[in-house]
Scaffold this active site. Sequence first.
Site, PDB file in Angstrom:
ATOM      1  N   LYS A  83       0.860  -1.194   0.000  1.00  0.00           N
ATOM      2  CA  LYS A  83       0.000   0.000   0.000  1.00  0.00           C
ATOM      3  C   LYS A  83       0.893   1.240   0.000  1.00  0.00           C
ATOM      4  O   LYS A  83       1.779   1.381   0.853  1.00  0.00           O
ATOM      5  CB  LYS A  83      -0.870  -0.046   1.248  1.00  0.00           C
ATOM      6  CG  LYS A  83      -2.182   0.681   1.136  1.00  0.00           C
ATOM      7  CD  LYS A  83      -3.006   0.347   2.376  1.00  0.00           C
ATOM      8  CE  LYS A  83      -4.284   1.090   2.428  1.00  0.00           C
ATOM      9  NZ  LYS A  83      -4.923   0.936   3.747  1.00  0.00           N
ATOM     10  N   LEU A  84       0.631   2.108  -0.963  1.00  0.00           N
ATOM     11  CA  LEU A  84       1.449   3.314  -1.127  1.00  0.00           C
ATOM     12  C   LEU A  84       0.543   4.541  -1.141  1.00  0.00           C
ATOM     13  O   LEU A  84      -0.558   4.492  -1.703  1.00  0.00           O
ATOM     14  CB  LEU A  84       2.197   3.276  -2.465  1.00  0.00           C
ATOM     15  CG  LEU A  84       3.150   2.105  -2.731  1.00  0.00           C
ATOM     16  CD1 LEU A  84       3.666   2.174  -4.167  1.00  0.00           C
ATOM     17  CD2 LEU A  84       4.316   2.154  -1.760  1.00  0.00           C
TER      18      LEU A  84
END
Length: 217
Positions: A83-84
């Site tokens: 997750k960015l």
Amino acid sequence: MKFFVDTADIAEIRALAALGMVDGVTTNPSLIAKSGRKITEVIVEICEAVPGPVSAEVTATEFAPMLKEARFLRGLAKNVVVKLPLTMDGLKACKALSDEGVPVNVTLCFSAAQALLAAKAGAAYISPFVGRLDDVGQDGMALIAEIVEIYANYDFGTEVLVASVRNPMHVVQAAKLGADVATLPPAVLRQLFQHPLTDKGLAAFLADWAKTGQSIL
Ligand code: E4P
């Protein structure tokens, strides 16, 4: 429509997974902090409990350290989705990782323009935060409608993952709009089962049944 649960509480995840309603899990740094546990242990345990995608979020904010954290998290289990955050560095890292075949969930999306960029960067999932938009007087679900329309126009493979869900109506609206996934706090997933007429109807059936003196087995 897929249901993910938005928590790092392993007991909650196991209980909800036993209901057969959990297709994946999302976590974020706040949820990991709330668990009071080490991120590596929590993510590995969640990945063992749920075979579907499990989002684990980086905390670095610059491209190179983000990539390093992302690769480390991805190495924890084969179902980890990295997750960015939706920043320039985040999307640059998303493109690099997606090109390597690493699935990325781009988080903290609050506009259709941002969602378009995430799809161009090859994100596997885009996470628009509907509840936080509603909180500031904007229409979170209107954003979901815009993203679903834009992605369909260009046949983007990025899945729309409705996040920051606060109530069952968010889930129903997201389903009507054709969103691919909703990530639900455990309490909201439990609320989906409930209706007072179900409880009232069941109580009446059981009371009438008791009067017959019968038992099925
Ligand atoms: C999404 O992946 C986030 O973890 C989450 O949905 C944020 O929800 P909140 O606005 O209730 O913190």
